[in-house]
Design a protein around this motif. Sequence first.
Motif, PDB file in Angstrom:
ATOM      1  N   SER A  78       4.023   1.588 -11.502  1.00 42.91           N
ATOM      2  CA  SER A  78       5.326   2.219 -11.666  1.00 42.91           C
ATOM      3  C   SER A  78       6.289   1.649 -10.620  1.00 42.91           C
ATOM      4  N   LYS A  79       7.535   2.035 -10.729  1.00 43.09           N
ATOM      5  CA  LYS A  79       8.532   1.525  -9.779  1.00 43.09           C
ATOM      6  C   LYS A  79       8.211   1.958  -8.358  1.00 43.09           C
ATOM      7  N   ASP A  80       7.830   3.211  -8.167  1.00 43.31           N
ATOM      8  CA  ASP A  80       7.501   3.703  -6.826  1.00 43.31           C
ATOM      9  C   ASP A  80       6.259   3.011  -6.278  1.00 43.31           C
ATOM     10  N   GLU A  81       5.266   2.795  -7.122  1.00 44.01           N
ATOM     11  CA  GLU A  81       4.056   2.109  -6.667  1.00 44.01           C
ATOM     12  C   GLU A  81       4.354   0.671  -6.292  1.00 44.01           C
ATOM     13  N   VAL A 102       3.703  -0.977  -2.605  1.00 43.96           N
ATOM     14  CA  VAL A 102       2.898  -2.183  -2.373  1.00 43.96           C
ATOM     15  C   VAL A 102       3.720  -3.216  -1.616  1.00 43.96           C
ATOM     16  N   PHE A 103       4.981  -3.382  -1.989  1.00 42.88           N
ATOM     17  CA  PHE A 103       5.871  -4.283  -1.248  1.00 42.88           C
ATOM     18  C   PHE A 103       5.941  -3.865   0.220  1.00 42.88           C
ATOM     19  N   ARG A 104       6.089  -2.583   0.468  1.00 39.47           N
ATOM     20  CA  ARG A 104       6.267  -2.112   1.837  1.00 39.47           C
ATOM     21  C   ARG A 104       5.003  -2.284   2.674  1.00 39.47           C
ATOM     22  N   ARG A 105       3.863  -1.951   2.092  1.00 38.60           N
ATOM     23  CA  ARG A 105       2.618  -1.991   2.864  1.00 38.60           C
ATOM     24  C   ARG A 105       2.108  -3.409   3.117  1.00 38.60           C
TER      25      ARG A 105
END
Length: 315
Positions: free
Chosen positions: A185-188, A192-195
């Motif tokens: 999903s968009k939030d996931e 993933v980008f952030r982590r």
Amino acid sequence: MALLLDSFWRAAAYCLRPRVMALSVLPLVVMLALALGLGYFYWDAAVQGMRAVLDASTLLASFWSWLQGWGLGDVASVVAPLMVILAVAPVLVVVSLLLVAVLMTPALVSLVAERRFPHLERKKGGSFIASVAWSLGSTVLALVALVVSMPLWLVPPLVLILPPLIWGWLTYRVMVFDALSEHASKDERQEVFRRHRGSLLGIGILAGYLGAAPSIVWASGVVFAAAFFVLVPLAIWIYTLVFAFSSLWFAHYCLAALERLRAETAETAASPVGHAAHAAVASSRGAVGANAAADLPVPAPAAAVDAPVNGTPSI
């Protein structure tokens, strides 16, 4: 680091699969089909147009006359087809690679998902239009960064650092989005980008350096004109294989990271439920205890004894 190395060797192993090898030669097939089709319909017209351009130049006309004086014959009739090939070849290569890139990444992500993550839910957080918009926006930002950083390329160490860094950033942005667009999903995807921003950027930079290898073969094909028609297809095949390896690396890493993220989310979501159930049980036990205490008989108060008056107790 464990996830990085695990996804690396899995991507290398997947490159040996027949489906991946077939996809790696697909640009050559597409380029050959386009060349034969265009040649069948437009070759004569293209050669005649190029010959007209060459003959229209006064300087070149003098040069052809000088070569004919040395007994080389009609050189323009030989140069015109070569000029057509040199002008059309880069366009065919770019079009073929773009077509294969559009088709290859979803196919490779599906291959990884089918064989390694068949249980992973597909939330379809990114559409095709969103993917194109994301890729175009990232490309524009990368080009702006390249133009702005060009003065720094005069410093010898930075010319080897800044361009691969910018292209690595572009590679990781585009490929991570494509790898997660079907499953996350968009939030996931944002999580993933952030982590994993550092690791994914490192994969992009390494992929950028690996992509420089076909350029060396391409340059050799230009220098050694006799081997042009052998080295250039070889460079295209190597480039496609590197692109396939990069896509597989990103796919393995991103889908494994998404699987871990969902496992953590499920565990976190389950923990408050357990605490709430425990609190509810404790509350119910307290209420039962209070009700039981309310049902107990209240002891009667003891008979009051009057305080003594003048030292004599009253009866």
